[in-house]
Motif scaffolding. Structure first.
Motif, mmCIF file in Angstrom:
data_model
loop_
_atom_site.group_PDB
_atom_site.id
_atom_site.type_symbol
_atom_site.label_atom_id
_atom_site.label_comp_id
_atom_site.label_asym_id
_atom_site.label_seq_id
_atom_site.Cartn_x
_atom_site.Cartn_y
_atom_site.Cartn_z
ATOM 1 N N ARG A 114 16.912 -35.962 18.116
ATOM 2 C CA ARG A 114 16.346 -34.693 18.559
ATOM 3 C C ARG A 114 17.319 -34.159 19.602
ATOM 4 O O ARG A 114 17.436 -34.729 20.682
ATOM 5 N N GLU A 116 18.902 -31.076 21.904
ATOM 6 C CA GLU A 116 18.702 -29.777 22.549
ATOM 7 C C GLU A 116 20.069 -29.234 22.931
ATOM 8 O O GLU A 116 20.863 -29.926 23.566
ATOM 9 N N ALA A 120 21.500 -20.811 21.291
ATOM 10 C CA ALA A 120 21.082 -20.678 19.895
ATOM 11 C C ALA A 120 22.277 -20.470 18.975
ATOM 12 O O ALA A 120 22.229 -20.823 17.799
ATOM 13 N N VAL A 123 23.491 -23.861 17.280
ATOM 14 C CA VAL A 123 22.583 -24.746 16.551
ATOM 15 C C VAL A 123 23.192 -25.249 15.243
ATOM 16 O O VAL A 123 23.203 -26.452 14.977
ATOM 17 N N VAL A 152 16.850 -32.996 14.372
ATOM 18 C CA VAL A 152 16.003 -31.853 14.719
ATOM 19 C C VAL A 152 16.707 -31.169 15.874
ATOM 20 O O VAL A 152 17.008 -31.789 16.895
ATOM 21 N N THR A 154 16.918 -28.116 18.758
ATOM 22 C CA THR A 154 16.173 -27.150 19.561
ATOM 23 C C THR A 154 17.135 -26.495 20.537
ATOM 24 O O THR A 154 18.242 -26.980 20.762
ATOM 25 N N VAL A 155 16.691 -25.377 21.091
ATOM 26 C CA VAL A 155 17.491 -24.651 22.068
ATOM 27 C C VAL A 155 16.794 -24.729 23.410
ATOM 28 O O VAL A 155 15.563 -24.511 23.504
ATOM 29 N N ARG A 156 17.554 -25.068 24.438
ATOM 30 C CA ARG A 156 16.977 -25.178 25.780
ATOM 31 C C ARG A 156 16.287 -23.875 26.160
ATOM 32 O O ARG A 156 16.833 -22.790 25.996
ATOM 33 N N ALA A 158 13.870 -22.416 24.751
ATOM 34 C CA ALA A 158 13.269 -21.634 23.650
ATOM 35 C C ALA A 158 11.874 -22.121 23.320
ATOM 36 O O ALA A 158 11.501 -23.208 23.562
#
Length: 158
Positions: A114, A116, A120, A123, A152, A154-156, A158
């Motif tokens: 996962r 981060e 964006a 990604v 997976v 994710t964006v910090r 977001a």
């Protein structure tokens, strides 16, 4: 010319309960793994093989080695590519199958990082770097079973 790296560990059995290996059930599987530098690692067998759950077993260590190697290779590739990773956790799973004759082997490991990232915009590039990390991971290149990745992203914030 390829560089060679040599590693040394010492594994000492500490599970002698007084009668050595007089019987299969009569001795402990406890041991210590040592190397120059880090503290000793308390080891045992998997509880399925008469070990205890309060120490690391070889199967867990193999899984941890694959997850660590992938993470460290991945983070280095991200840094070199300008992808800012701000968080990383991997909940990896491994499957070992006994062969019915007292042996067995790992048949698969699935890494589930996962990750981060700070932006964006990074990604997809960050996702693709998992493939390159896999091809460069020293430990994954040393095993004879599939190591899959299910990242997976994710964006910090977001």
């Amino acid at each position: 010319m390829p560089r060679q790296h040599d590693y040394r560990t010492t594994v000492t059995w500490t599970g002698n309960t007084g009668a050595g290996t007089d019987s299969y059930r009569g001795y402990g599987r406890e041991h210590e793994v040592r190397a120059e530098g880090p503290p000793p690692l308390a080891g045992t067998a998997d509880p399925a093989f008469r070990g205890t759950a309060d120490r690391w077993n070889p199967e867990q260590l193999l899984l941890a080695s694959l997850a660590q190697c992938h993470m460290l290779t991945y983070l280095a590739l991200c840094a070199l590519a300008g992808v800012v990773v701000t968080g990383y956790t991997d909940e990896a799973d491994g499957t070992m199958t006994e062969d019915g004759a007292g042996g067995g082997r790992f048949t698969e490991v699935v890494l589930r990082p996962r990750v981060e990232v700070a932006s964006a915009d990074d990604v997809e590039r960050a996702r693709r770097l998992h493939g390159e990390a896999h091809t460069k991971c020293f430990i994954a290149n040393s095993v004879n079973f599939p190591v899959r990745h299910e990242p997976v992203m994710t964006v910090r914030g977001a």
